[in-house]
Scaffold this motif. Structure first.
Motif, PDB file in Angstrom:
ATOM      1  N   HIS A  64      -6.677   2.695  -3.068  1.00  0.00           N
ATOM      2  CA  HIS A  64      -6.878   1.530  -3.937  1.00  0.00           C
ATOM      3  C   HIS A  64      -7.382   0.334  -3.133  1.00  0.00           C
ATOM      4  CE1 HIS A  64      -6.134  -1.763  -6.737  1.00  0.00           C
ATOM      5  NE2 HIS A  64      -5.402  -2.334  -5.796  1.00  0.00           N
ATOM      6  N   LEU A  65      -6.752   0.080  -2.004  1.00  0.00           N
ATOM      7  CA  LEU A  65      -7.152  -1.069  -1.189  1.00  0.00           C
ATOM      8  C   LEU A  65      -8.586  -0.912  -0.683  1.00  0.00           C
ATOM      9  CD1 LEU A  65      -3.844  -1.590   0.813  1.00  0.00           C
ATOM     10  CD2 LEU A  65      -4.811  -3.166  -0.877  1.00  0.00           C
ATOM     11  N   LEU A  66      -8.925   0.269  -0.224  1.00  0.00           N
ATOM     12  CA  LEU A  66     -10.276   0.492   0.296  1.00  0.00           C
ATOM     13  C   LEU A  66     -11.334   0.444  -0.801  1.00  0.00           C
ATOM     14  CD1 LEU A  66      -9.467   3.266   2.909  1.00  0.00           C
ATOM     15  CD2 LEU A  66     -10.451   1.012   3.409  1.00  0.00           C
ATOM     16  N   THR A 117     -12.050  -8.450   7.472  1.00  0.00           N
ATOM     17  CA  THR A 117     -12.407  -7.241   6.724  1.00  0.00           C
ATOM     18  C   THR A 117     -12.659  -6.027   7.620  1.00  0.00           C
ATOM     19  OG1 THR A 117     -13.275  -8.533   4.871  1.00  0.00           O
ATOM     20  CG2 THR A 117     -14.012  -6.239   5.063  1.00  0.00           C
ATOM     21  N   PRO A 118     -13.476  -6.134   8.674  1.00  0.00           N
ATOM     22  CA  PRO A 118     -13.709  -4.933   9.497  1.00  0.00           C
ATOM     23  C   PRO A 118     -12.433  -4.391  10.126  1.00  0.00           C
ATOM     24  CG  PRO A 118     -15.336  -6.639   9.978  1.00  0.00           C
ATOM     25  CD  PRO A 118     -14.273  -7.279   9.139  1.00  0.00           C
ATOM     26  N   ARG A 119     -11.556  -5.279  10.599  1.00  0.00           N
ATOM     27  CA  ARG A 119     -10.312  -4.824  11.226  1.00  0.00           C
ATOM     28  C   ARG A 119      -9.406  -4.162  10.199  1.00  0.00           C
ATOM     29  NH1 ARG A 119     -10.124 -10.186  13.814  1.00  0.00           N
ATOM     30  NH2 ARG A 119      -8.213 -10.630  12.641  1.00  0.00           N
ATOM     31  N   ALA A 120      -9.310  -4.763   9.020  1.00  0.00           N
ATOM     32  CA  ALA A 120      -8.448  -4.201   7.985  1.00  0.00           C
ATOM     33  C   ALA A 120      -8.954  -2.836   7.531  1.00  0.00           C
ATOM     34  CB  ALA A 120      -8.360  -5.156   6.796  1.00  0.00           C
ATOM     35  N   ARG A 121     -10.248  -2.721   7.308  1.00  0.00           N
ATOM     36  CA  ARG A 121     -10.800  -1.447   6.855  1.00  0.00           C
ATOM     37  C   ARG A 121     -10.614  -0.364   7.919  1.00  0.00           C
ATOM     38  NH1 ARG A 121     -13.437  -1.432   2.148  1.00  0.00           N
ATOM     39  NH2 ARG A 121     -14.335   0.595   2.658  1.00  0.00           N
ATOM     40  N   ALA A 122     -10.719  -0.746   9.183  1.00  0.00           N
ATOM     41  CA  ALA A 122     -10.504   0.225  10.261  1.00  0.00           C
ATOM     42  C   ALA A 122      -9.055   0.699  10.273  1.00  0.00           C
ATOM     43  CB  ALA A 122     -10.877  -0.393  11.606  1.00  0.00           C
ATOM     44  N   ASN A 123      -8.109  -0.224  10.127  1.00  0.00           N
ATOM     45  CA  ASN A 123      -6.693   0.151  10.102  1.00  0.00           C
ATOM     46  C   ASN A 123      -6.368   1.034   8.907  1.00  0.00           C
ATOM     47  OD1 ASN A 123      -5.823  -1.216  12.442  1.00  0.00           O
ATOM     48  ND2 ASN A 123      -5.562  -3.143  11.335  1.00  0.00           N
ATOM     49  N   LEU A 124      -6.829   0.628   7.733  1.00  0.00           N
ATOM     50  CA  LEU A 124      -6.561   1.397   6.520  1.00  0.00           C
ATOM     51  C   LEU A 124      -7.184   2.788   6.604  1.00  0.00           C
ATOM     52  CD1 LEU A 124      -7.254  -1.429   3.913  1.00  0.00           C
ATOM     53  CD2 LEU A 124      -5.020  -0.385   4.354  1.00  0.00           C
ATOM     54  N   THR A 167      -0.514 -10.187  -7.467  1.00  0.00           N
ATOM     55  CA  THR A 167      -0.268  -9.447  -6.228  1.00  0.00           C
ATOM     56  C   THR A 167       0.024  -7.971  -6.476  1.00  0.00           C
ATOM     57  OG1 THR A 167       2.108  -9.998  -6.175  1.00  0.00           O
ATOM     58  CG2 THR A 167       0.592 -11.517  -5.065  1.00  0.00           C
ATOM     59  N   ALA A 168       0.099  -7.560  -7.730  1.00  0.00           N
ATOM     60  CA  ALA A 168       0.265  -6.129  -8.009  1.00  0.00           C
ATOM     61  C   ALA A 168      -0.986  -5.351  -7.624  1.00  0.00           C
ATOM     62  CB  ALA A 168       0.594  -5.910  -9.485  1.00  0.00           C
ATOM     63  N   GLY A 169      -2.162  -5.974  -7.798  1.00  0.00           N
ATOM     64  CA  GLY A 169      -3.410  -5.277  -7.494  1.00  0.00           C
ATOM     65  C   GLY A 169      -4.273  -5.953  -6.458  1.00  0.00           C
ATOM     66  N   HIS A 170      -3.956  -7.218  -6.127  1.00  0.00           N
ATOM     67  CA  HIS A 170      -4.714  -7.984  -5.131  1.00  0.00           C
ATOM     68  C   HIS A 170      -6.211  -7.989  -5.442  1.00  0.00           C
ATOM     69  CE1 HIS A 170      -0.984  -6.971  -2.882  1.00  0.00           C
ATOM     70  NE2 HIS A 170      -1.108  -8.211  -2.458  1.00  0.00           N
ATOM     71  N   ASP A 171      -6.546  -8.253  -6.697  1.00  0.00           N
ATOM     72  CA  ASP A 171      -7.952  -8.233  -7.103  1.00  0.00           C
ATOM     73  C   ASP A 171      -8.265  -9.459  -7.959  1.00  0.00           C
ATOM     74  OD1 ASP A 171     -10.551  -7.418  -7.451  1.00  0.00           O
ATOM     75  OD2 ASP A 171     -10.087  -5.897  -8.962  1.00  0.00           O
ATOM     76  N   LEU A 209      12.294   8.740  -0.305  1.00  0.00           N
ATOM     77  CA  LEU A 209      11.271   9.725  -0.638  1.00  0.00           C
ATOM     78  C   LEU A 209      11.122  10.752   0.476  1.00  0.00           C
ATOM     79  CD1 LEU A 209       8.377   7.500  -2.062  1.00  0.00           C
ATOM     80  CD2 LEU A 209      10.174   8.686  -3.338  1.00  0.00           C
ATOM     81  N   THR A 210      10.775  11.965   0.097  1.00  0.00           N
ATOM     82  CA  THR A 210      10.430  12.965   1.101  1.00  0.00           C
ATOM     83  C   THR A 210       9.105  12.576   1.743  1.00  0.00           C
ATOM     84  OG1 THR A 210       9.156  14.341  -0.420  1.00  0.00           O
ATOM     85  CG2 THR A 210      11.544  14.749  -0.300  1.00  0.00           C
ATOM     86  N   ASP A 211       8.795  13.182   2.885  1.00  0.00           N
ATOM     87  CA  ASP A 211       7.517  12.896   3.535  1.00  0.00           C
ATOM     88  C   ASP A 211       6.350  13.234   2.611  1.00  0.00           C
ATOM     89  OD1 ASP A 211       8.678  11.927   5.830  1.00  0.00           O
ATOM     90  OD2 ASP A 211       8.524  13.819   6.935  1.00  0.00           O
ATOM     91  N   GLU A 212       6.467  14.332   1.888  1.00  0.00           N
ATOM     92  CA  GLU A 212       5.392  14.738   0.977  1.00  0.00           C
ATOM     93  C   GLU A 212       5.204  13.711  -0.135  1.00  0.00           C
ATOM     94  OE1 GLU A 212       4.152  18.510  -1.930  1.00  0.00           O
ATOM     95  OE2 GLU A 212       5.960  18.593  -0.692  1.00  0.00           O
ATOM     96  N   GLU A 213       6.309  13.244  -0.709  1.00  0.00           N
ATOM     97  CA  GLU A 213       6.228  12.250  -1.782  1.00  0.00           C
ATOM     98  C   GLU A 213       5.653  10.935  -1.268  1.00  0.00           C
ATOM     99  OE1 GLU A 213      10.082  13.658  -4.468  1.00  0.00           O
ATOM    100  OE2 GLU A 213      10.347  12.309  -2.751  1.00  0.00           O
ATOM    101  N   PHE A 214       6.144  10.494  -0.113  1.00  0.00           N
ATOM    102  CA  PHE A 214       5.658   9.227   0.429  1.00  0.00           C
ATOM    103  C   PHE A 214       4.172   9.315   0.773  1.00  0.00           C
ATOM    104  CE2 PHE A 214       4.551   6.497   4.007  1.00  0.00           C
ATOM    105  CZ  PHE A 214       4.869   5.256   3.473  1.00  0.00           C
ATOM    106  N   THR A 215       3.779  10.408   1.400  1.00  0.00           N
ATOM    107  CA  THR A 215       2.379  10.560   1.798  1.00  0.00           C
ATOM    108  C   THR A 215       1.454  10.484   0.592  1.00  0.00           C
ATOM    109  OG1 THR A 215       2.938  11.859   3.760  1.00  0.00           O
ATOM    110  CG2 THR A 215       0.712  12.111   2.884  1.00  0.00           C
ATOM    111  N   ALA A 216       1.811  11.150  -0.488  1.00  0.00           N
ATOM    112  CA  ALA A 216       0.976  11.124  -1.692  1.00  0.00           C
ATOM    113  C   ALA A 216       0.870   9.704  -2.248  1.00  0.00           C
ATOM    114  CB  ALA A 216       1.545  12.064  -2.746  1.00  0.00           C
ATOM    115  N   GLY A 217       1.991   9.005  -2.314  1.00  0.00           N
ATOM    116  CA  GLY A 217       1.976   7.643  -2.839  1.00  0.00           C
ATOM    117  C   GLY A 217       1.238   6.679  -1.934  1.00  0.00           C
TER     118      GLY A 217
END
Length: 211
Positions: A171-173, A189-196, A112-116, A156-164
């Motif tokens: 990675h997910l996409l 899959t289509p719904r998840a890709r749209a959300n991501l 589950t670290a990479g879901h692959d 985390l700051t907003d900048e730090e969180f956004t980058a992470g």
């Protein structure tokens, strides 16, 4: 019998004093106050989906146990939660279930670290698809999930969180497939890709504007 109750646990790990102690410790871990998404509600959701999808697994009991442990250790300040959760599973389950099943649970938690999962890994496909099901929810539900994750990373700051977060979304996409089970992949899959993709576009816009 609730999904996270002792009866559900005992069906997998037996009804003994040791088993009761371990179940209570696992539930307590999932109930820690810093959790906003990775909490008992998430655990119950994953367990429910594993139950629905479990017919596709080679060892449904191992997958259910892996669901119990997949985020049993969750500290947003560290980067090895899956590894420590896997170690926690090995220590907690030893003597309660056969050793071969313990090691399969450990393998699945690490996955589950990479879901692959690899092609043909039926157990891994069931667990990973159940864990990522939230990505395919309605936009408002997905927004609630994303907001809860942001709360967990409040240090985390907003900048730090956004980058992470951008790195996580990318990675997910980039995964060969978000979902591996034919029973759910076509619809989810289509719904998840749209959300991501929508969240990624929003975060990239914020990063570019410095907001």
């Amino acid at each position: 019998m609730t999904l996270v109750g002792f009866e559900a646990w005992a069906a997998l790990a037996g009804d003994s004093a040791t088993s009761r102690t371990e179940w209570a410790a696992v539930v307590a871990a999932w109930s820690q106050p810093h959790r906003r998404y990775h909490d008992l509600t998430h655990l119950a959701a994953v367990l429910g989906l594993v139950g629905e999808l479990g017919a596709a697994a080679a060892d449904p009991a191992a997958v259910r146990l892996a669901a119990w442990y997949h985020d049993v250790v969750y500290d947003p300040r560290r980067g090895d939660n899956e590894q420590v959760s896997a170690q926690r599973a090995r220590a907690g389950l030893r003597g309660l279930v056969p050793e071969a099943r313990v090691e399969e649970v450990v393998r699945l938690v690490l996955l589950t670290a990479g879901h692959d999962p690899e092609p043909g890994d039926a157990n891994g496909a069931v667990l990973c698809d159940a864990d990522l099901a939230v990505l395919a929810g309605p936009p408002e539900a997905y927004a609630g999930y994303a907001s809860a994750v942001r709360e967990e990373y409040g240090h985390l700051t907003d900048e730090e969180f956004t980058a992470g977060r951008i790195a996580v979304l990318e990675h997910l996409l980039a995964l060969p497939a978000l979902y591996r089970l034919p029973a759910v992949a076509a619809a989810w899959t289509p719904r998840a890709r749209a959300n991501l993709s929508a969240e990624l576009a929003l975060l990239r816009s914020r990063a570019a504007s410095g907001a």
